[in-house]
Design a protein around this motif. Structure first.
Motif, PDB file in Angstrom:
ATOM      1  N   UNK A  54     -45.792  -8.069-125.905  1.00 25.62           N
ATOM      2  CA  UNK A  54     -46.156  -9.704-125.026  1.00 25.62           C
ATOM      3  C   UNK A  54     -47.551  -9.083-124.948  1.00 25.62           C
ATOM      4  N   UNK A  55     -48.349 -10.110-124.513  1.00 26.42           N
ATOM      5  CA  UNK A  55     -49.839 -10.043-123.751  1.00 26.42           C
ATOM      6  C   UNK A  55     -49.964 -11.612-123.728  1.00 26.42           C
ATOM      7  N   UNK A  56     -49.667 -12.073-122.304  1.00 24.99           N
ATOM      8  CA  UNK A  56     -49.703 -13.058-121.441  1.00 24.99           C
ATOM      9  C   UNK A  56     -50.330 -13.638-120.548  1.00 24.99           C
ATOM     10  N   UNK A  57     -51.735 -14.136-120.377  1.00 28.83           N
ATOM     11  CA  UNK A  57     -51.756 -14.154-119.250  1.00 28.83           C
ATOM     12  C   UNK A  57     -51.283 -14.315-117.878  1.00 28.83           C
ATOM     13  N   UNK A  58     -51.096 -13.766-116.339  1.00 27.91           N
ATOM     14  CA  UNK A  58     -50.553 -13.488-115.715  1.00 27.91           C
ATOM     15  C   UNK A  58     -51.469 -14.322-114.175  1.00 27.91           C
ATOM     16  N   UNK A  59     -53.030 -14.205-114.426  1.00 24.57           N
ATOM     17  CA  UNK A  59     -53.711 -14.402-113.675  1.00 24.57           C
ATOM     18  C   UNK A  59     -53.872 -13.067-112.625  1.00 24.57           C
ATOM     19  N   UNK A  60     -54.038 -13.307-111.068  1.00 21.19           N
ATOM     20  CA  UNK A  60     -53.659 -12.479-110.453  1.00 21.19           C
ATOM     21  C   UNK A  60     -52.650 -11.824-109.942  1.00 21.19           C
ATOM     22  N   UNK A  80     -67.952   3.965-121.128  1.00 17.39           N
ATOM     23  CA  UNK A  80     -67.930   3.487-120.131  1.00 17.39           C
ATOM     24  C   UNK A  80     -67.644   2.190-119.716  1.00 17.39           C
ATOM     25  N   UNK A  81     -68.789   1.349-119.818  1.00 20.06           N
ATOM     26  CA  UNK A  81     -69.234   0.115-119.682  1.00 20.06           C
ATOM     27  C   UNK A  81     -67.722  -0.808-120.253  1.00 20.06           C
ATOM     28  N   UNK A  82     -67.855  -0.705-121.173  1.00 21.28           N
ATOM     29  CA  UNK A  82     -67.287  -1.466-122.158  1.00 21.28           C
ATOM     30  C   UNK A  82     -65.759  -1.301-121.983  1.00 21.28           C
ATOM     31  N   UNK A  83     -65.029   0.013-121.883  1.00 23.20           N
ATOM     32  CA  UNK A  83     -64.117   0.547-121.725  1.00 23.20           C
ATOM     33  C   UNK A  83     -62.954  -0.263-120.301  1.00 23.20           C
ATOM     34  N   UNK A  84     -64.523  -0.244-119.285  1.00 27.22           N
ATOM     35  CA  UNK A  84     -63.733  -1.072-118.040  1.00 27.22           C
ATOM     36  C   UNK A  84     -64.244  -2.301-118.137  1.00 27.22           C
ATOM     37  N   UNK A  85     -64.604  -2.996-118.720  1.00 24.51           N
ATOM     38  CA  UNK A  85     -64.644  -4.249-118.895  1.00 24.51           C
ATOM     39  C   UNK A  85     -63.276  -4.256-119.908  1.00 24.51           C
ATOM     40  N   UNK A  86     -62.449  -3.979-120.931  1.00 26.24           N
ATOM     41  CA  UNK A  86     -61.587  -4.511-121.166  1.00 26.24           C
ATOM     42  C   UNK A  86     -60.395  -4.379-120.036  1.00 26.24           C
ATOM     43  N   UNK A  87     -60.709  -2.932-119.464  1.00 26.99           N
ATOM     44  CA  UNK A  87     -59.507  -2.734-118.460  1.00 26.99           C
ATOM     45  C   UNK A  87     -58.921  -3.640-117.526  1.00 26.99           C
ATOM     46  N   UNK A  88     -59.679  -4.912-117.069  1.00 26.37           N
ATOM     47  CA  UNK A  88     -60.314  -5.807-115.640  1.00 26.37           C
ATOM     48  C   UNK A  88     -59.447  -6.978-116.689  1.00 26.37           C
ATOM     49  N   UNK A  89     -60.693  -7.068-118.390  1.00 26.15           N
ATOM     50  CA  UNK A  89     -59.409  -8.003-118.956  1.00 26.15           C
ATOM     51  C   UNK A  89     -57.626  -8.195-118.740  1.00 26.15           C
ATOM     52  N   UNK A  90     -57.597  -6.622-119.081  1.00 26.52           N
ATOM     53  CA  UNK A  90     -56.185  -6.389-119.076  1.00 26.52           C
ATOM     54  C   UNK A  90     -55.569  -6.459-118.196  1.00 26.52           C
ATOM     55  N   UNK A  91     -56.003  -6.329-117.064  1.00 24.41           N
ATOM     56  CA  UNK A  91     -55.268  -6.320-116.208  1.00 24.41           C
ATOM     57  C   UNK A  91     -54.963  -7.586-115.086  1.00 24.41           C
ATOM     58  N   UNK A  92     -55.563  -9.052-115.862  1.00 27.98           N
ATOM     59  CA  UNK A  92     -54.527 -10.195-115.901  1.00 27.98           C
ATOM     60  C   UNK A  92     -53.804 -10.809-117.147  1.00 27.98           C
ATOM     61  N   UNK A  93     -52.970  -9.993-117.571  1.00 27.42           N
ATOM     62  CA  UNK A  93     -52.808  -9.642-118.904  1.00 27.42           C
ATOM     63  C   UNK A  93     -51.186  -9.174-118.168  1.00 27.42           C
TER      64      UNK A  93
END
Length: 311
Positions: A66-72, A45-58
Motif C-alpha cells: 500500500x502507498x496511499x495518500x492519507x493527508x494529515x 540530507x535535504x533530498x532524503x528529508x524531502x522524501x520523508x516529509x512526502x512519505x509522512x502524508x501516505x
C-alpha cells in the motif's frame, strides 16, 4: 573607489583579460572544493528529508503493497499517540542528562589537563581514545561490565555492596546508558575545551592576578566568560547528537525494560522496520526534526545573554 578629498567616486583601472581569467579560475577552484559538501548535503540530507516529509502524508506498508495518500492522518494519529510522547519524554531526559554530565566532566578534565604537569599527554590520550573506538565495540564492552555478574558489580561486591542489574532495572537503565555515552564522547569535548583554554590571553589573567584576583575569581570572571563561544558549540553539538541516539539502545536494551529506554529514534526504527509502517514512521521522523530544530533555535537565540562577544 571614493576619493578621501572630494568624496567623489573614482573609477579604477578596468581589470585586464588575464585578471578576469584568474578570477574565474579562482571561483571555479572554490566551487570545486565546496562541491562535494554541497552534493553531500543535498544528496544525503535535504533530498532524503524531502522524501520523508512526502512519505509522512501516505500510508505506506511494503508488506501489503500500500502507498496511499492519507493527508494529515499520520500527524493526527501522532498527536494522540501516548507512546510517541512518552518516548519523546525519555529522549529529552536522556539528552539533557547527557549534555549536563558530558559538558561538566569535559570542562573539569580540560581544567585539570591544561596544567603543565607530568603525564597530562597520556591522560589526554586516555580520555580521547573512546572517541575513535567503534560505537558497537564500545557498547559491547560495557555490556559485559554492567551485566548483573559483570565487572562493575564484581568490584561492588568486594566492597560489600549489592549492585543492581543495571540494564534490566527501570530505575537504572536510562542512567546507565547516559553514563556509557558520556564516557564515549567526553574526550572530544575535552579537547575542544582545552583548545579554548589555551586561547585565553595569558596577559589578561596575569593582570587580574596582579590586581589581587583569586584563582577562583580569575576562572569565573575571565576564563569561563572567554570560553563561552566554545561552550555554546559543545552544548549544541552534544544535545543534537544525543537526540538521535540509537546504537546503544538497540544493542543493550531494545527500548526496555518496559519503555524506560525507548527513545524516539528507536521508536521510529521499530515502527518502520518491525511494524513496516513507513508512513507513520516518517511522521515520527518529522516530529523529531522539529523538536531538535526548536531546541537548537532556543540555544542559538539565547546566546546573546551569556556568550562573550555576542552583540
Amino acid at each position: 573607489m571614493i576619493s578621501a578629498v572630494t568624496g567623489r567616486r573614482r573609477e579604477g583601472p578596468a581589470p585586464s583579460g588575464s585578471s578576469r581569467r584568474l578570477r574565474r579560475i579562482d571561483h571555479a577552484v572554490g566551487l570545486a572544493f565546496v562541491a562535494p559538501v554541497i552534493i553531500g548535503v543535498l544528496g544525503l540530507g535535504l533530498v532524503p528529508f524531502g522524501y520523508v516529509i512526502w512519505y509522512a502524508f501516505h500510508d505506506w506498508n511494503p508488506l501489503v503493497g500500500t502507498f496511499t495518500w492519507v493527508g494529515s492522518a499520520n500527524f493526527s494519529q501522532l498527536m494522540g499517540d501516548s507512546t510517541v510522547w512518552a518516548s519523546l519524554g525519555v529522549t529529552l531526559a536522556f539528552a539533557l542528562m547527557l549534555m549536563v554530565l558530558n559538558v561538566t566532566l569535559a570542562m573539569v578534565l580540560a581544567l585539570l589537563l591544561v596544567q603543565k604537569l607530568p603525564g597530562t599527554t597520556t591522560f589526554r590520550a586516555f580520555f580521547f581514545s573512546p572517541v575513535v573506538v567503534s560505537t558497537v565495540a564500545w557498547v559491547l564492552i560495557w555490556n559485559f561490565l554492567v551485566a548483573s555478574n559483570g565487572g562493575i558489580n564484581g568490584v561492588l561486591s568486594m566492597l560489600g555492596i549489592m549492585g543492581p542489574n543495571w540494564l534490566r532495572d527501570p530505575d537504572w537503565a536510562l542512567v546507565t546508558l547516559v553514563v556509557i555515552q558520556v564516557f564515549k564522547g567526553v574526550g572530544m569535548n575535552m579537547i575542544l575545551f582545552i583548545a579554548a583554554l589555551q586561547n585565553v590571553p595569558a596577559d589578561v589573567k596575569e593582570a587580574a592576578r596582579i590586581d589581587g584576583a583569586s584563582p577562583r575569581r580569575v576562572l569565573t570572571s575571565i576564563t569561563l566568560p572567554l570560553m563561552t563561544p566554545t561552550v555554546l558549540l559543545v552544548t549544541m553539538i552534544t544535545l543534537i547528537s544525543a537526540m538521535d541516539v540509537f546504537a546503544p539502545i538497540q544493542i543493550l536494551t531494545q527500548g526496555g525494560p518496559g519503555r524506560s529506554t525507548t527513545v524516539i529514534s528507536y521508536l521510529l526504527y521499530r515502527t518502520a522496520f518491525v511494524q513496516q509502517d513507513f508512513g507513520y514512521a516518517s511522521a515520527i521522523g518529522v516530529l523529531l526534526f522539529c523538536v531538535v530544530l526548536v531546541m537548537a533555535a532556543l540555544q542559538w537565540g539565547t546566546r546573546k545573554r551569556w556568550v562573550h562577544d555576542e552583540v
